[in-house]
Every structure is written in structure tokens, then in C-alpha cells.
Design an enzyme around this catalytic site. Structure first.
Site, PDB file in Angstrom:
ATOM      1  CD1 TRP A  77     -10.843  -6.733  51.666  1.00 58.95           C
ATOM      2  CD2 TRP A  77      -8.868  -7.029  50.647  1.00 58.95           C
ATOM      3  NE1 TRP A  77     -11.081  -7.160  50.372  1.00 58.95           N
ATOM      4  CE2 TRP A  77      -9.895  -7.345  49.736  1.00 58.95           C
ATOM      5  CE3 TRP A  77      -7.540  -7.141  50.236  1.00 58.95           C
ATOM      6  CZ2 TRP A  77      -9.639  -7.769  48.424  1.00 58.95           C
ATOM      7  CZ3 TRP A  77      -7.280  -7.565  48.935  1.00 58.95           C
ATOM      8  CH2 TRP A  77      -8.314  -7.872  48.045  1.00 58.95           C
ATOM      9  CE  LYS A 118     -13.156  -3.581  45.835  1.00 58.19           C
ATOM     10  NZ  LYS A 118     -12.304  -3.692  47.002  1.00 58.19           N
ATOM     11  CG  ASP A 150      -8.649  -0.746  53.227  1.00 56.72           C
ATOM     12  OD1 ASP A 150      -9.262  -0.060  52.380  1.00 56.72           O
ATOM     13  OD2 ASP A 150      -8.309  -1.934  53.018  1.00 56.72           O
TER      14      ASP A 150
HETATM   15  C1  LIG Z   1     -10.920  -4.396  47.321  1.00 57.24           C
HETATM   16  C2  LIG Z   1     -10.291  -4.075  48.611  1.00 57.24           C
HETATM   17  C3  LIG Z   1      -8.896  -4.015  48.763  1.00 57.24           C
HETATM   18  C4  LIG Z   1      -7.933  -4.339  47.655  1.00 57.24           C
HETATM   19  O1  LIG Z   1      -7.918  -3.338  46.717  1.00 57.24           O
HETATM   20  P1  LIG Z   1      -6.934  -3.385  45.471  1.00 57.24           P
HETATM   21  O2  LIG Z   1      -7.188  -2.053  44.864  1.00 57.24           O
HETATM   22  O3  LIG Z   1      -7.340  -4.538  44.623  1.00 57.24           O
HETATM   23  O4  LIG Z   1      -5.543  -3.528  45.973  1.00 57.24           O
HETATM   24  C5  LIG Z   1      -8.400  -3.648  50.000  1.00 57.24           C
HETATM   25  N1  LIG Z   1      -9.209  -3.369  51.027  1.00 57.24           N
HETATM   26  C6  LIG Z   1     -10.548  -3.422  50.919  1.00 57.24           C
HETATM   27  C7  LIG Z   1     -11.404  -3.096  52.093  1.00 57.24           C
HETATM   28  C8  LIG Z   1     -11.127  -3.781  49.701  1.00 57.24           C
HETATM   29  O5  LIG Z   1     -12.467  -3.838  49.583  1.00 57.24           O
END
Ligand SMILES: *Cc1c(COP(=O)(O)O)cnc(C)c1O
Length: 356
Positions: free
Chosen positions: A99, A190, A166
Site C-alpha cells: 500500500w 477494515k 494511511d
Molecule cells: C486495504 C488498504 C488500502 C486500500 O483500501 P481501498 O479502500 O481498497 O482503496 C490502503 N491502505 C491500507 C493500509 C489498507 O489496508
């Protein structure tokens, strides 16, 4: 048979959230309409989104000067939206996984990007600790929990440039000192809600500094001004997030859940260390994620990977296969996962060891 949901995302939600959203689908806030069909501008939904924002502020103790709002597009859209809104000349990125790499790639479209450190050469099995952030960087971007590789930066960094994080997969899993960050974002699927909503927490004074023109939908200021309603927000997912945060507040908030998360992860990491069939993929306990626990078969038992996966499934343990890029196993132990599910996995590991 009871099912134990270890999926990495979308992932387990509290039973409370499931029950309340079922009620809301039938009759939302006493309106006589379903949450699926009511206007985002109805007084009932405006109250819901305002309460969700208030819960964000309360549970994370977000200081004054910050705005919380909701968007579509997932965390992946933030990979582009962050540099678009913040990168004038140069940005610094810490590359701790897939990511983070994707975020870095998008930033390169908007300016110079410095990768201050990367753990790629060791398949992202640790978090780099020594690096230099250029003092003239517009911001420094980190991924606090690396969902795919199972590492986590559990403390808030102290840096001299605006910090952007993030937090898709560890938001609300522990207390965070929001004042250390200029921007925090994440997809909700998540630890918070079903897929469809992305949250952004931003310190307002970092906005408005780039010279490029921004399309309205990709300009944070437009969404702040529109109070998350510049266009139709993901109504249902926001309603579900409100339920999860209400549940979390009743439970005692992020400190209380952190304690449970440490306990749950501890039980599983201890078993991985003890059991001769398995080994942990992250060597340094300090870097081990409390949300995504990655492990593989020990060297002498490689051929037992598929049999163990099948055995776990037969016990109702779902979603522990590792990411398609890494293989092995990944047990996601998000906030909503009960300790009994971790105990069920540990029991399966012990039973499988005796059999083999
Ligand atoms: C799942 C995830 C993403 C991607 O998220 P989307 O909503 O599918 O774009 C980005 N960063 C992290 C740390 C993730 O766990």
C-alpha cells in the site's frame, strides 16, 4: 457451526453493528423509511453523519483545528488526492509495503518524491527506523499498519514536517495523538464499516498551499465546506460506522480496545512461537502488527500448508490464507474479532500439531 471471521478486508464487524444496520434497513431512526432509500439531506441522516463525526472527535480526542469528513473512492483514491492537495515541490515517503508503494507511485505524478527508506529487500518484514526526512518536504507519508505483510508502527512519530498517515487497517485500534499528524485517512472496511466510505482527518491549516488547480471532487476544501455532502455520500456505510463507533464507545473507547487487541494478538503470537509447525514472518516483536498476524509453516513442514488451511476451514476458521502476493497465513484480529475466535484458531493449531 460457529464461523470465525479472520478476513483482512472487508472484515468482521461487531454483532452490534450488524444488528443495528438490519434495524436501520427496515426503519431508519424512526423515519419509517429504510437507510437504503432515505435522502442524505433528511434531518435523520444529517443527525447520523454529525453524530459519526462527533464520535470520531471524541474517541480519537481530535484537537481543535482539524476537520473530519467522508468520501468515496477508498484509501486508494487518497494515494492521489493527498499529493494533489499537499505536494507542491517535494514529498517524503516511508516504503513499508504494497500500500505504501502504491501511495508513493501516485505521488510521483505530482512532484518529486523521496523514498526515505524501504524494507522491500526483506519482503517488508520490518519497519525501517533510521532515515532522514528532507527538511523542505511538503509532508512525510507513512502507512501505520501494513495489512498485507503484518507490520505495524505502533507509536506516533515525531517529525519536523507535516505527517500524513494511511491508517486504513489500524484506525480506532489504539489511542493516537492526532496532534502529531496533519492528515490521517483510511478506507473503512477494515475496522469500522462495510466498504464504500473513506474517512479523512485533516489539520485545516495545511490546505490551500498548492498552486495547481484542483477538480472540485478532489479538493479537500470543497468537501469540508460541503460538510461531506458536496455530492451524495455513502449513506449506508456512514450509518454502519456510527454503529461501530457507538459500540466502541460503550466498550470504553480506544484504550479499552487496545488492551483487548494486545491480549488477542499475544495469545496468537505466543502459539506461533511455541508450535513447532509454524513460524512468524516478522522477526522483531516490536514491529509485529496487532491487526494482521502473518505466519508460515516452519521449514520442515512446508508441505502441510494446504492441509492446515483445510483443517482450519473444517473448524469454521475463515479467511486465514495469506495475501495472494505472500502466501502462508494471515489472521486478521481487528477490533470486532472476539477473543474466542483467536482461541479457536490456537486450538486448531495445537490439534494439528498433535496429529502431525
Ligand atoms: C486495504 C488498504 C488500502 C486500500 O483500501 P481501498 O479502500 O481498497 O482503496 C490502503 N491502505 C491500507 C493500509 C489498507 O489496508
Amino acid at each position: 457451526m460457529k464461523k470465525h471471521n479472520f478476513y483482512a478486508g472487508p472484515s468482521i464487524l461487531p454483532q452490534y453493528t450488524i444488528d443495528k444496520t438490519i434495524e436501520g434497513i427496515k426503519d431508519f431512526a424512526g423515519s419509517g423509511l429504510s437507510i437504503l432509500e432515505i435522502s442524505h439531506r433528511s434531518k435523520e441522516f444529517v443527525a447520523c453523519i454529525n453524530d459519526t463525526i462527533a464520535l470520531f472527535k471524541e474517541l480519537l480526542e481530535i484537537p481543535a483545528g482539524y476537520q473530519v469528513f467522508f468520501l468515496g473512492g477508498g484509501a486508494s483514491m487518497q494515494f492521489a488526492m493527498v499529493p494533489m492537495n499537499l505536494l507542491e515541490k517535494k514529498a517524503a515517503y516511508l516504503n513499508t509495503g504494497e500500500w505504501a508503494s502504491k501511495a508513493l507511485k501516485e505521488a510521483k505524478l505530482f512532484g518529486e518524491v523521496i523514498e526515505v527508506a524501504s524494507s522491500k529487500e526483506k519482503i517488508f518484514n520490518y519497519i525501517p527506523k533510521t532515515y532522514t526526512i528532507p527538511s523542505d518536504a511538503d509532508y512525510f507519508h507513512i502507512t501505520t499498519n501494513n495489512t498485507i505483510y503484518g507490520t505495524e508502527l505502533k507509536k506516533d512519530l515525531e517529525v519536523k514536517v507535516p505527517l500524513v498517515a494511511d491508517m486504513s487497517s489500524d484506525i480506532f485500534s489504539r489511542p493516537v495523538d492526532v496532534s502529531k499528524y496533519s492528515l490521517i485517512y483510511g478506507g473503512a472496511q477494515k475496522n469500522l464499516a462495510p466498504a464504500g466510505v473513506t474517512f479523512v482527518i485533516v489539520k485545516e491549516d495545511i490546505l490551500g498551499k498548492v498552486s495547481r488547480p484542483l477538480p472540485s471532487m478532489l479538493d479537500y476544501r470543497v468537501h469540508i465546506k460541503g460538510e461531506s455532502m458536496f455530492n451524495t455520500p455513502p449513506v449506508f456505510a456512514i450509518f454502519a460506522a456510527q454503529q461501530t463507533l457507538t459500540w466502541l464507545k460503550q466498550l470504553g473507547g480506544v484504550k479499552a480496545i487496545q488492551k483487548k487487541n494486545i491480549e488477542k494478538a499475544g495469545v496468537l503470537y505466543d502459539e506461533i512461537e511455541r508450535n513447532k509447525l509454524f513460524k512468524c514472518t516478522i522477526p522483531d516483536p516490536e514491529d509485529r502488527s496487532l491487526m494482521n498476524i502473518c505466519f508460515v509453516m516452519s521449514d520442515n513442514y512446508k508441505e502441510l500448508e494446504k492441509p492446515f488451511g483445510d483443517f482450519a476451514k473444517s473448524k469454521g476458521i475463515l479467511g486465514i490464507e495469506g495475501h495472494r502476493s505472500t502466501g502462508g497465513f494471515r489472521a486478521s484480529t481487528y477490533n470486532a474479532l472476539p477473543k474466542e475466535s483467536v482461541e479457536a484458531l490456537v486450538a486448531a493449531m495445537k490439534e494439528f500439531e498433535i496429529k502431525n
